[in-house]
Structures are given as structure tokens and as C-alpha cells.
Design a protein around this motif. Sequence first.
Motif, short mmCIF file in Angstrom:
data_model
loop_
_atom_site.label_atom_id
_atom_site.label_comp_id
_atom_site.label_asym_id
_atom_site.label_seq_id
_atom_site.Cartn_x
_atom_site.Cartn_y
_atom_site.Cartn_z
N ARG A 25 0.78 -1.24 0.00
CA ARG A 25 0.00 0.00 0.00
C ARG A 25 0.81 1.29 0.00
N THR B 254 1.20 -3.63 -5.97
CA THR B 254 0.16 -3.05 -6.81
C THR B 254 0.88 -2.35 -7.95
N VAL C 53 -4.67 -2.31 -13.57
CA VAL C 53 -3.88 -2.41 -12.34
C VAL C 53 -3.84 -3.87 -11.94
N VAL D 228 -2.69 -6.57 -8.93
CA VAL D 228 -2.33 -6.71 -7.53
C VAL D 228 -1.88 -8.15 -7.34
N SER E 12 -10.13 -8.55 -6.85
CA SER E 12 -10.70 -7.37 -6.19
C SER E 12 -11.60 -7.75 -5.03
N GLN F 78 -7.35 1.53 1.57
CA GLN F 78 -6.89 1.45 0.20
C GLN F 78 -7.07 2.78 -0.48
#
Length: 123
Positions: free
Chosen positions: A43, A60, A67, A69, A94, A102
Motif C-alpha cells: 500500500r 500493486t 492495475v 495486484v 478485487s 486502500q
Amino acid sequence: MSAAGGGSAGSIRIDRLLVYLRFARTRSAALALIDTHALRRNRKHVLRASEQVRIGDVLTIALGSGVRVVELLALPPRRGSPAEAASHYREVDSDGLDRKGQMTIGASSPAPGILSGDPEDFS
């Protein structure tokens, strides 16, 4: 020393990791990801290419128009085939994200040498 050539046991430089996992073609391209703030580790924006990553870290990455992750499962010893690279991380969907705390990350167009995440980039 770790098998990945990092300075401390159980860690590897993030620029080298991005190349080994095939998110960037070269360490210069990995540096471009870092310089454009398109990369976060746990993060937090990655500010230096020499930042160390460990098993369990969540990356990320803004690639192309999307995007990705990923959670690091193992440290790769070298750049290998796409299948070998994919065995060292898992995609975090997600639904599995902890939304508390976030912040959104905007995807920007990749610099030359950075993969867009399309399957043809991995061949």
C-alpha cells in the motif's frame, strides 16, 4: 545471501524482482515504473529501485490501462519462462482486497520496455 542475489537473506531488490517476474523487460523499465509512481508495495509507493521485497509482500502495479495486484509467494532466483515467473506470485482479486485504507492508483501508459499485461507480451 539469498539465492536471488539480494544483500539480506529472504529479500530481493524490487527492480530486479520486476524483471524476474516479467512485469518489466529491463531494470531501466522497472525504474520507470518506480519513477512514475506506478508501483506500490504493501500500500505504500515505492520510491527507490533498491527497496527490498520479501515473501508475502503485496505489489500493486499500474500497467497499461489496468492495475494488477499480486502477492509474492517465493523469491525467483532468475528471470525464467512466463510460467515459471507466474509460479512465484498469485493474483489478488478485487473481492479479496481489504478496502480499508486502500487508495486508488491511476494507471498510466507504460514507458518503453514495460509490459502491458497482455498475453502476447509474455511470449
